[in-house]
Enzyme design. Sequence first.
Site, PDB file in Angstrom:
ATOM      1  N   SER A   1       0.748  -1.140  -0.415  1.00  0.00           N
ATOM      2  CA  SER A   1      -0.010  -0.224   0.063  1.00  0.00           C
ATOM      3  C   SER A   1       0.561   1.095   0.150  1.00  0.00           C
ATOM      4  O   SER A   1       0.746   2.603  -0.149  1.00  0.00           O
ATOM      5  CB  SER A   1      -0.958   0.019   1.019  1.00  0.00           C
ATOM      6  OG  SER A   1      -0.199  -0.327   2.422  1.00  0.00           O
TER       7      SER A   1
ATOM      8  N   ASN B   1      -2.216  -2.747  13.320  1.00  0.00           N
ATOM      9  CA  ASN B   1      -3.645  -2.569  13.174  1.00  0.00           C
ATOM     10  C   ASN B   1      -4.149  -0.951  13.945  1.00  0.00           C
ATOM     11  O   ASN B   1      -4.922  -0.429  13.553  1.00  0.00           O
ATOM     12  CB  ASN B   1      -4.646  -3.920  14.033  1.00  0.00           C
ATOM     13  CG  ASN B   1      -4.465  -4.539  12.640  1.00  0.00           C
ATOM     14  OD1 ASN B   1      -3.336  -4.822  12.206  1.00  0.00           O
ATOM     15  ND2 ASN B   1      -4.654  -5.822  14.056  1.00  0.00           N
TER      16      ASN B   1
ATOM     17  N   THR C   1     -38.933  26.462 -11.883  1.00  0.00           N
ATOM     18  CA  THR C   1     -40.191  25.280 -10.498  1.00  0.00           C
ATOM     19  C   THR C   1     -39.808  24.277 -12.170  1.00  0.00           C
ATOM     20  O   THR C   1     -40.822  25.149 -12.866  1.00  0.00           O
ATOM     21  CB  THR C   1     -41.159  25.205 -10.114  1.00  0.00           C
ATOM     22  OG1 THR C   1     -42.349  25.418 -10.726  1.00  0.00           O
ATOM     23  CG2 THR C   1     -41.198  25.822  -8.862  1.00  0.00           C
ATOM     24  N   HIS C   2     -39.638  23.009 -11.962  1.00  0.00           N
ATOM     25  CA  HIS C   2     -39.653  22.036 -13.205  1.00  0.00           C
ATOM     26  C   HIS C   2     -38.829  23.057 -14.280  1.00  0.00           C
ATOM     27  O   HIS C   2     -38.740  22.943 -15.937  1.00  0.00           O
ATOM     28  CB  HIS C   2     -41.036  21.942 -13.744  1.00  0.00           C
ATOM     29  CG  HIS C   2     -42.097  21.889 -12.619  1.00  0.00           C
ATOM     30  ND1 HIS C   2     -42.488  20.467 -12.511  1.00  0.00           N
ATOM     31  CD2 HIS C   2     -42.793  22.411 -12.334  1.00  0.00           C
ATOM     32  CE1 HIS C   2     -43.005  20.405 -11.258  1.00  0.00           C
ATOM     33  NE2 HIS C   2     -43.998  21.556 -10.755  1.00  0.00           N
TER      34      HIS C   2
ATOM     35  N   SER D   1     -13.205  25.725 -28.391  1.00  0.00           N
ATOM     36  CA  SER D   1     -13.432  25.059 -28.494  1.00  0.00           C
ATOM     37  C   SER D   1     -12.269  25.041 -29.520  1.00  0.00           C
ATOM     38  O   SER D   1     -11.288  26.253 -30.523  1.00  0.00           O
ATOM     39  CB  SER D   1     -14.645  24.779 -29.533  1.00  0.00           C
ATOM     40  OG  SER D   1     -14.160  23.831 -31.056  1.00  0.00           O
TER      41      SER D   1
ATOM     42  N   LYS E   1     -16.891  29.594 -29.908  1.00  0.00           N
ATOM     43  CA  LYS E   1     -17.027  28.414 -28.487  1.00  0.00           C
ATOM     44  C   LYS E   1     -16.265  29.232 -27.449  1.00  0.00           C
ATOM     45  O   LYS E   1     -14.918  29.933 -27.725  1.00  0.00           O
ATOM     46  CB  LYS E   1     -17.081  27.615 -28.366  1.00  0.00           C
ATOM     47  CG  LYS E   1     -18.010  26.787 -29.717  1.00  0.00           C
ATOM     48  CD  LYS E   1     -19.230  26.948 -29.283  1.00  0.00           C
ATOM     49  CE  LYS E   1     -19.671  25.290 -28.216  1.00  0.00           C
ATOM     50  NZ  LYS E   1     -19.632  24.017 -28.532  1.00  0.00           N
TER      51      LYS E   1
ATOM     52  N   ASN F   1     -16.414  27.606 -23.507  1.00  0.00           N
ATOM     53  CA  ASN F   1     -17.187  26.305 -22.708  1.00  0.00           C
ATOM     54  C   ASN F   1     -17.498  26.287 -21.396  1.00  0.00           C
ATOM     55  O   ASN F   1     -15.821  26.747 -21.097  1.00  0.00           O
ATOM     56  CB  ASN F   1     -16.379  25.217 -23.243  1.00  0.00           C
ATOM     57  CG  ASN F   1     -17.301  24.443 -25.041  1.00  0.00           C
ATOM     58  OD1 ASN F   1     -18.005  25.689 -25.645  1.00  0.00           O
ATOM     59  ND2 ASN F   1     -16.051  24.477 -25.869  1.00  0.00           N
TER      60      ASN F   1
ATOM     61  N   GLU G   1     -18.503  22.179 -16.308  1.00  0.00           N
ATOM     62  CA  GLU G   1     -19.022  20.411 -16.646  1.00  0.00           C
ATOM     63  C   GLU G   1     -18.245  19.608 -15.498  1.00  0.00           C
ATOM     64  O   GLU G   1     -18.815  18.943 -15.023  1.00  0.00           O
ATOM     65  CB  GLU G   1     -18.787  20.430 -17.551  1.00  0.00           C
ATOM     66  CG  GLU G   1     -19.338  20.985 -18.548  1.00  0.00           C
ATOM     67  CD  GLU G   1     -18.951  21.402 -20.274  1.00  0.00           C
ATOM     68  OE1 GLU G   1     -19.890  21.097 -21.035  1.00  0.00           O
ATOM     69  OE2 GLU G   1     -18.209  22.296 -20.260  1.00  0.00           O
TER      70      GLU G   1
ATOM     71  N   TYR H   1      -9.929  -7.033  12.570  1.00  0.00           N
ATOM     72  CA  TYR H   1      -9.047  -6.526  11.256  1.00  0.00           C
ATOM     73  C   TYR H   1      -9.205  -7.352   9.909  1.00  0.00           C
ATOM     74  O   TYR H   1      -8.446  -8.691  10.324  1.00  0.00           O
ATOM     75  CB  TYR H   1      -7.481  -6.321  11.412  1.00  0.00           C
ATOM     76  CG  TYR H   1      -6.451  -5.327  10.539  1.00  0.00           C
ATOM     77  CD1 TYR H   1      -6.968  -4.055   9.601  1.00  0.00           C
ATOM     78  CD2 TYR H   1      -5.910  -6.267   9.224  1.00  0.00           C
ATOM     79  CE1 TYR H   1      -5.454  -3.987   9.174  1.00  0.00           C
ATOM     80  CE2 TYR H   1      -5.369  -5.415   8.217  1.00  0.00           C
ATOM     81  CZ  TYR H   1      -5.345  -4.539   8.142  1.00  0.00           C
ATOM     82  OH  TYR H   1      -5.035  -4.346   7.331  1.00  0.00           O
TER      83      TYR H   1
ATOM     84  N   GLN I   1      -7.262  -2.077   4.461  1.00  0.00           N
ATOM     85  CA  GLN I   1      -6.464  -1.116   3.903  1.00  0.00           C
ATOM     86  C   GLN I   1      -6.619  -0.802   2.199  1.00  0.00           C
ATOM     87  O   GLN I   1      -5.960   0.281   1.955  1.00  0.00           O
ATOM     88  CB  GLN I   1      -5.102  -2.556   3.150  1.00  0.00           C
ATOM     89  CG  GLN I   1      -4.197  -1.703   1.953  1.00  0.00           C
ATOM     90  CD  GLN I   1      -3.030  -2.523   2.516  1.00  0.00           C
ATOM     91  OE1 GLN I   1      -1.948  -3.054   3.597  1.00  0.00           O
ATOM     92  NE2 GLN I   1      -2.021  -3.163   1.112  1.00  0.00           N
TER      93      GLN I   1
ATOM     94  N   LYS J   1      -8.301   3.657   2.310  1.00  0.00           N
ATOM     95  CA  LYS J   1      -7.434   4.623   2.092  1.00  0.00           C
ATOM     96  C   LYS J   1      -7.863   5.665   0.637  1.00  0.00           C
ATOM     97  O   LYS J   1      -8.481   6.774   0.483  1.00  0.00           O
ATOM     98  CB  LYS J   1      -5.928   4.652   2.228  1.00  0.00           C
ATOM     99  CG  LYS J   1      -6.008   4.409   3.671  1.00  0.00           C
ATOM    100  CD  LYS J   1      -4.433   4.201   3.761  1.00  0.00           C
ATOM    101  CE  LYS J   1      -4.398   2.497   5.094  1.00  0.00           C
ATOM    102  NZ  LYS J   1      -4.981   1.836   4.605  1.00  0.00           N
TER     103      LYS J   1
HETATM  104  N1  ARG Z   1      -0.745  -1.950   5.628  1.00  0.00           N
HETATM  105  C1  ARG Z   1      -1.927  -2.230   6.281  1.00  0.00           C
HETATM  106  C2  ARG Z   1      -3.524  -1.058   6.112  1.00  0.00           C
HETATM  107  O1  ARG Z   1      -3.662  -0.346   5.755  1.00  0.00           O
HETATM  108  C3  ARG Z   1      -1.321  -1.840   7.749  1.00  0.00           C
HETATM  109  C4  ARG Z   1      -2.517  -2.406   8.359  1.00  0.00           C
HETATM  110  C5  ARG Z   1      -1.362  -4.357   8.708  1.00  0.00           C
HETATM  111  N2  ARG Z   1      -1.560  -5.090   9.416  1.00  0.00           N
HETATM  112  C6  ARG Z   1      -2.083  -6.169   9.572  1.00  0.00           C
HETATM  113  N3  ARG Z   1      -2.443  -7.276  10.072  1.00  0.00           N
HETATM  114  N4  ARG Z   1      -1.265  -7.015   8.748  1.00  0.00           N
HETATM  115  O2  ARG Z   1      -4.774  -1.849   6.700  1.00  0.00           O
END
Ligand code: ARG
Length: 470
Positions: free
Chosen positions: A35, A122, A167-168, A289, A295, A297, A302, A329, A334, A337
């Site tokens: 990650s 974790n 409205t509408h 354009s 144009k 735009n 948008e 966990y 993971q 994010k």
């Molecule tokens: N990179 C992991 C995540 O974002 C960190 C936690 C990993 N924990 C584990 N037990 N493998 O979730």
Amino acid sequence: MARNKNTKAGRPANRLWGGRFAAGPAEAMERINASIGFDRRLAAQDIATSRAHCRMLMAQKIIPVKDGRAILKGLDVIAKEIESGRFKFRVALEDIHMNVEARLIALIGDAGGRLHTARSRNDQVATDFRLWVRDAIDGLDDALARLQGALIARAEQHAATLMPGFTHLQTAQPVTLGHHLLAYVEMFGRDRGRLGDARARLNECPLGAAALAGTSFPIDRRATAKALGFDKPMANSLDAVSDRDFALEFLSAAAMAASHLSRLAEELVLWSSERFGFVRLSDAFTTGSSMMPQKRNPDGAELVRAKAGRVVGALIALTVVMKGLPLAYAKDLQEDKEPVFEAADTLALALEVMCGMIADMTVAEDAMKAAADGAYATATDLADWLVREAGLTFRAAHGVSGQIVRLAESKGVRLDEVGLAEMRKIEPRITKAVFGVLGAERSAASRTSLGGTAPRRVRAAVRQARKRFL
Ligand code: ARG
């Protein structure tokens, strides 16, 4: 039997957890598992979390003070390396947590190995991520306030500028542009409220939950929570490491804000079209354009309209990841994010562009006023006049006004161009005083009820909005 070509005989097992492994991961496994490509964005939070944890371990005499000091110094060095772009992020080390820890051990030796006492990735990642989302909320709250500021400034300027209210998307009644813009100020105010609610609920600290069950070391969770600006430690270690409802709350607030932005963007697209001709967007937020020289735009608007798709997509993506995950966990987490990063980045950009478009746009007051005067926008005013001055019931007045509109339409004239004599053929109680309410300006000025569109109401609402939001 064919050997798995992906398993490189020479690939070593992970240094930080590889004790029980004889061989390293397949190349594809390394790619799906790592990650670091995105969680490097948690670097500052990860170091803050580690500093707080280390200080607590020292204070609780869980690690020797000498080692703790070395760890803190090492973390300072790493923070500088990261800030200056010199830090080498390594995919083989999977994530930000192990990249930092491995570097720490390389810098200060064995003492670095004590940092992970009474901690797991974790609780570490859950803490880092809460800190990140908290910062993102603060940044977006500022950006929303800036947009509100731009809208309020334009609303003040156009407190008495007439336009048709729809409205509408059919002309309904005259309103003022200021009133229309303040409607969005309210929406963005609620978006800020929702982000604030999410922030208040997320501000509890997972650190110390360890892998899932807590720890046998005499840690002080209140101290780490306080050091990191959390209100308190989370009450349940299983919950602390395994829920991401804070991220989902953030995403749903973000999705709502993005959808408000998208509606406003849609109005700018319509208003800047030559059919409406209500506003002209500045050169800074439009494009030409490659083929059609005339144009201009509204690409900025948008794209703001379209970006809502990404933000809503992020909410759906994480909702699906979370559903059905058993406690505690799992590596699925993971995947929390990237949607959050994407939504936060997208919303921040969309807010900035919208703020610029609103501040820069030129309002075609004459075109707005002409539209407000046309299309029988004051037919309700006529009906209301009949109720007030001629004693008709509203339902009867509605019928009379409708007949007069039909007459005007058939003659191709505005309501105030229908002659008094002709109106009186339809309803004899009509007097020439009726012409006083048939213009858009009078119509808007008469709507003085609380929350209404009358310019004096709008001016008061502008003052209130400044107090409430800025
Ligand atoms: N990179 C992991 C995540 O974002 C960190 C936690 C990993 N924990 C584990 N037990 N493998 O979730």
